[in-house]
Design an enzyme around this catalytic site. Structure first.
Site, PDB file in Angstrom:
ATOM      1  N   VAL A 103      90.366  65.555  20.232  1.00  0.00           N
ATOM      2  CA  VAL A 103      89.693  65.371  21.075  1.00  0.00           C
ATOM      3  C   VAL A 103      90.176  64.891  22.518  1.00  0.00           C
ATOM      4  CG1 VAL A 103      87.208  65.067  21.840  1.00  0.00           C
ATOM      5  CG2 VAL A 103      88.009  66.633  19.526  1.00  0.00           C
ATOM      6  N   THR A 120      81.757  63.465  17.585  1.00  0.00           N
ATOM      7  CA  THR A 120      80.325  64.197  16.793  1.00  0.00           C
ATOM      8  C   THR A 120      79.698  63.335  15.990  1.00  0.00           C
ATOM      9  OG1 THR A 120      81.310  65.382  16.923  1.00  0.00           O
ATOM     10  CG2 THR A 120      79.630  65.779  15.606  1.00  0.00           C
ATOM     11  N   GLU A 172      81.844  67.999  22.233  1.00  0.00           N
ATOM     12  CA  GLU A 172      82.495  68.706  22.398  1.00  0.00           C
ATOM     13  C   GLU A 172      82.938  70.000  20.985  1.00  0.00           C
ATOM     14  OE1 GLU A 172      85.043  69.179  24.955  1.00  0.00           O
ATOM     15  OE2 GLU A 172      85.442  70.864  23.730  1.00  0.00           O
ATOM     16  N   LEU A 193      85.757  72.710  20.988  1.00  0.00           N
ATOM     17  CA  LEU A 193      87.012  73.311  21.530  1.00  0.00           C
ATOM     18  C   LEU A 193      86.880  73.555  20.185  1.00  0.00           C
ATOM     19  CD1 LEU A 193      88.965  70.673  20.545  1.00  0.00           C
ATOM     20  CD2 LEU A 193      88.860  69.989  22.602  1.00  0.00           C
ATOM     21  N   LYS A 194      88.180  74.456  19.795  1.00  0.00           N
ATOM     22  CA  LYS A 194      88.914  74.363  18.592  1.00  0.00           C
ATOM     23  C   LYS A 194      89.995  73.640  18.288  1.00  0.00           C
ATOM     24  CE  LYS A 194      87.848  78.414  18.487  1.00  0.00           C
ATOM     25  NZ  LYS A 194      87.482  79.024  19.404  1.00  0.00           N
ATOM     26  N   GLY A 238      88.094  74.328   5.877  1.00  0.00           N
ATOM     27  CA  GLY A 238      88.769  72.605   5.758  1.00  0.00           C
ATOM     28  C   GLY A 238      88.726  72.092   7.817  1.00  0.00           C
ATOM     29  N   CYS A 276      86.297  68.831  10.799  1.00  0.00           N
ATOM     30  CA  CYS A 276      85.231  68.602  11.077  1.00  0.00           C
ATOM     31  C   CYS A 276      83.951  69.572  10.503  1.00  0.00           C
ATOM     32  CB  CYS A 276      84.517  69.374  12.657  1.00  0.00           C
ATOM     33  SG  CYS A 276      85.939  68.741  14.236  1.00  0.00           S
ATOM     34  N   LYS A 328      83.319  66.862   6.852  1.00  0.00           N
ATOM     35  CA  LYS A 328      82.838  65.772   7.055  1.00  0.00           C
ATOM     36  C   LYS A 328      81.100  66.134   7.654  1.00  0.00           C
ATOM     37  CE  LYS A 328      83.983  64.453  11.367  1.00  0.00           C
ATOM     38  NZ  LYS A 328      83.751  64.637  12.447  1.00  0.00           N
ATOM     39  N   ARG A 370      94.098  67.611   8.101  1.00  0.00           N
ATOM     40  CA  ARG A 370      92.844  66.498   7.114  1.00  0.00           C
ATOM     41  C   ARG A 370      92.097  67.835   6.161  1.00  0.00           C
ATOM     42  NH1 ARG A 370      91.221  63.445  12.678  1.00  0.00           N
ATOM     43  NH2 ARG A 370      91.958  65.303  13.711  1.00  0.00           N
TER      44      ARG A 370
HETATM   45  N1  LIG Z   1      88.824  67.272  16.202  1.00  0.00           N
HETATM   46  C1  LIG Z   1      88.663  68.406  16.332  1.00  0.00           C
HETATM   47  O1  LIG Z   1      88.750  69.353  16.129  1.00  0.00           O
HETATM   48  C2  LIG Z   1      86.454  67.966  16.720  1.00  0.00           C
HETATM   49  C3  LIG Z   1      86.353  69.042  17.611  1.00  0.00           C
HETATM   50  C4  LIG Z   1      85.286  68.612  17.944  1.00  0.00           C
HETATM   51  C5  LIG Z   1      84.647  67.455  18.388  1.00  0.00           C
HETATM   52  N2  LIG Z   1      85.961  66.471  17.312  1.00  0.00           N
HETATM   53  C6  LIG Z   1      84.688  65.112  17.219  1.00  0.00           C
HETATM   54  O2  LIG Z   1      85.861  64.362  18.174  1.00  0.00           O
HETATM   55  C7  LIG Z   1      86.415  62.771  17.798  1.00  0.00           C
HETATM   56  C8  LIG Z   1      87.847  62.666  17.502  1.00  0.00           C
HETATM   57  O3  LIG Z   1      88.208  63.826  16.215  1.00  0.00           O
HETATM   58  P1  LIG Z   1      89.542  63.367  16.833  1.00  0.00           P
HETATM   59  O4  LIG Z   1      90.064  65.117  15.714  1.00  0.00           O
HETATM   60  O5  LIG Z   1      89.602  63.947  17.915  1.00  0.00           O
HETATM   61  O6  LIG Z   1      90.141  62.429  16.136  1.00  0.00           O
HETATM   62  P2  LIG Z   1      91.465  61.653  15.507  1.00  0.00           P
HETATM   63  O7  LIG Z   1      91.412  61.161  14.807  1.00  0.00           O
HETATM   64  O8  LIG Z   1      92.606  63.038  16.147  1.00  0.00           O
HETATM   65  O9  LIG Z   1      91.270  60.923  17.337  1.00  0.00           O
HETATM   66  C9  LIG Z   1      90.331  59.105  17.399  1.00  0.00           C
HETATM   67  C10 LIG Z   1      91.486  58.058  18.051  1.00  0.00           C
HETATM   68  O10 LIG Z   1      90.564  57.655  18.132  1.00  0.00           O
HETATM   69  C11 LIG Z   1      91.439  56.233  18.283  1.00  0.00           C
HETATM   70  N3  LIG Z   1      90.666  55.266  18.114  1.00  0.00           N
HETATM   71  C12 LIG Z   1      89.868  54.915  17.065  1.00  0.00           C
HETATM   72  N4  LIG Z   1      89.359  53.450  17.479  1.00  0.00           N
HETATM   73  C13 LIG Z   1      89.556  53.359  18.325  1.00  0.00           C
HETATM   74  C14 LIG Z   1      89.241  51.829  19.029  1.00  0.00           C
HETATM   75  N5  LIG Z   1      88.698  51.282  18.819  1.00  0.00           N
HETATM   76  N6  LIG Z   1      89.646  51.688  20.839  1.00  0.00           N
HETATM   77  C15 LIG Z   1      90.392  53.135  20.748  1.00  0.00           C
HETATM   78  N7  LIG Z   1      91.127  53.945  20.241  1.00  0.00           N
HETATM   79  C16 LIG Z   1      90.111  53.916  18.853  1.00  0.00           C
HETATM   80  C17 LIG Z   1      92.465  56.594  17.293  1.00  0.00           C
HETATM   81  O11 LIG Z   1      93.493  55.594  17.223  1.00  0.00           O
HETATM   82  C18 LIG Z   1      92.458  57.881  17.333  1.00  0.00           C
HETATM   83  O12 LIG Z   1      93.494  57.876  17.864  1.00  0.00           O
HETATM   84  C19 LIG Z   1      85.099  62.978  16.241  1.00  0.00           C
HETATM   85  O13 LIG Z   1      83.584  62.609  15.923  1.00  0.00           O
HETATM   86  C20 LIG Z   1      85.602  64.586  15.801  1.00  0.00           C
HETATM   87  O14 LIG Z   1      84.336  65.021  14.645  1.00  0.00           O
HETATM   88  C21 LIG Z   1      86.693  67.039  16.911  1.00  0.00           C
END
Ligand SMILES: NC(=O)c1ccc[n+]([C@@H]2O[C@H](COP(=O)([O-])OP(=O)(O)OC[C@H]3O[C@@H](n4cnc5c(N)ncnc54)[C@H](O)[C@@H]3O)[C@@H](O)[C@H]2O)c1
Length: 438
Positions: free
Chosen positions: A11, A121, A154, A156-157, A263, A266, A269, A334
């Protein structure tokens, strides 16, 4: 605008890059040193179509930079986005430690007014916790600074993330302050030029909107999987039923493809976290409890179909697997259905030879050398006892069926994504089975 994107994952990296693409100055922060070193060398840590070109262009034009220094990013930015992970805690509720760590970090180093925007999220009430965490740090330093906390979930997919971010169906902003709402509207205005709405609401409603959206989509998937399983038992073709109901504008075609279960990082969980939020508030979300249960069962359906083909047992059988990522166009493993299926195959004594166009590196982190990996799709078929299609990558949609037949020991294809016509496959001599098809 000056933006810090804290958390440079799926994201954070996509959002940060897209904000830079519309002319903002964006500093992406991550505490993963290797990730930042790689990004500074031009290595993109995830597979997302089109992302590499966009990152390169914005880095070259000096609108996009990467750092491990939160302090530096906070100092240089007005808008501080939190985009760190919110994985499930031990009991399934959202683990907020990363979000609150960042909030405390911001509180420790901010020296003037900032807008903190939660993009992760997070459950209802997190905005208040973020505010409190920042305030506590300011109090410790005896600082009296103003700041606003905004929720901007967010939608996005993965696999279509850039398009989704650049052309969102809507932007949700939870915000109590009118001036801050105007800043958020200005930030997003380049992305909603076709008239899509920017919905300003209170912080808690924005937080809830994200969970409700994911829960609704997961419900559609589990519902259709349940119907597909019944169709199979009744000798009904779910493919025709899908078209019959999808054409109803109240239902629509999206998220009603039956398959191997949902899977990703998102849906599993977020559904779980919402069920936990309800339980903590003396309420049972019974529909979502069933959505989860149906999904757990669905992840085993493909394995059960393969196992049925080998009444003598799976010991020593080699199963070719096409597709490992949780969906096409991403390398994200994941909660991928492939994990459940492959673990069950291995426990039953089978050998697995797998191919995925992008997710092999991530899959190695899950299976290590317990399975074999092919560099090409046809390579894994050679002398395999059956082919299992788990992820619907485009390249699997029109393969050379004669070649598949000649390579497999027996022409068995179990298709978790209904890519082919069962009648045609049978006519070609395949023992072919999809999900809910006859
Ligand atoms: N992946 C998706 O498709 C998606 C879509 C919408 C919303 N979300 C939500 O967005 C959020 C992030 O998801 P993601 O898939 O991008 O996660 P991700 O695990 O890919 O990325 C999270 C990043 O945060 C970093 N991080 C953790 N603690 C940190 C800190 N203290 N300081 C700086 N960086 C730190 C990690 O190293 C990692 O690179 C989640 O809450 C998720 O539910 C994800």
């Amino acid at each position: 605008m000056k933006i810090a994107m804290i958390g440079t994952g799926y994201v954070g990296l996509v959002s940060g890059t897209c904000f830079a693409e519309s002319g903002n100055d964006v500093i992406c922060v991550d505490n993963d040193k290797k990730k930042i070193e790689d990004l500074n060398k031009g290595i993109i840590p995830i597979y997302e179509p089109g992302l590499d070109t966009l990152v390169k262009r914005n880095v070259e034009e000096e609108r996009l930079t990467f750092t491990t220094s939160l302090e530096d990013a906070v100092e240089k930015s007005l808008l501080l986005f939190i985009a760190v992970g919110t994985p499930p805690g031990e009991d399934g509720s959202a683990d907020l430690q990363h979000v609150l760590n960042v909030a405390r970090g911001i509180g420790r180093c901010m020296r003037e007014y900032k807008i903190i925007v939660d993009k992760s999220t997070v459950p209802v009430g997190t905005g208040k916790k973020v505010r409190q965490a920042i305030q506590e740090e300011l109090n410790k330093r005896g600082e009296n600074l103003q700041f606003d906390v905004v929720s901007n979930p967010e939608f996005l997919k993965e696999g279509n993330a850039i398009e989704d971010f650049m052309k969102p169906d809507r932007v949700v902003v939870g915000c109590e302050d009118v001036r801050t709402a105007e800043i958020m509207k200005e930030l997003y205005s380049p992305f909603v030029r076709t008239g899509k709405p920017i919905l300003i609401m209170d912080v808690s409603s924005a937080e809830m909107t994200k969970y409700a959206a994911n829960a609704m989509l997961a419900t559609k998937i589990s519902f259709m999987n349940d119907i597909a399983n019944l169709c199979e038992r009744l000798g009904v073709d779910v493919g025709q039923v899908r078209q019959g109901i999808g054409s109803d504008s109240r239902i629509g075609y999206s998220f009603i493809f039956p398959g191997a279960g949902y899977g990703g990082s998102c849906f599993p969980k977020d559904v779980q976290a919402l069920v936990k939020t309800a339980a903590a508030n003396d309420y049972r979300l019974e529909i979502l409890e069933s959505v989860e249960a149906v999904n757990r069962r669905q992840k085993e359906v493909l394995f059960n179909k393969v196992q049925k083909r080998f009444p003598e047992g799976m010991q020593g059988k080699t199963i070719a697997v096409w597709g490992l990522s949780f969906k096409p166009n991403t390398d994200d493993m994941r909660e991928a259905p492939s994990i459940v299926i492959i673990e069950k195959l291995l426990s039953a004594g089978a050998k697995v030879f797998a191919y995925d166009p992008e997710a092999i590196e991530e899959a190695r982190k899950v299976f290590a050398d317990r399975i074999s990996y092919g560099k090409k799709s046809y390579e894994v078929l050679d002398q395999a006892d059956a082919l299992l299609i788990v992820t619907e990558w485009n390249e699997f949609r029109r393969p050379d069926l004669d070649r598949i037949k000649s390579l497999l020991k027996a022409p068995i294809i179990i298709d978790g994504r209904n890519l082919f016509e069962p009648k045609k496959m049978k006519a070609l001599g395949f023992d072919y089975e999809g999900i809910g098809r006859i």
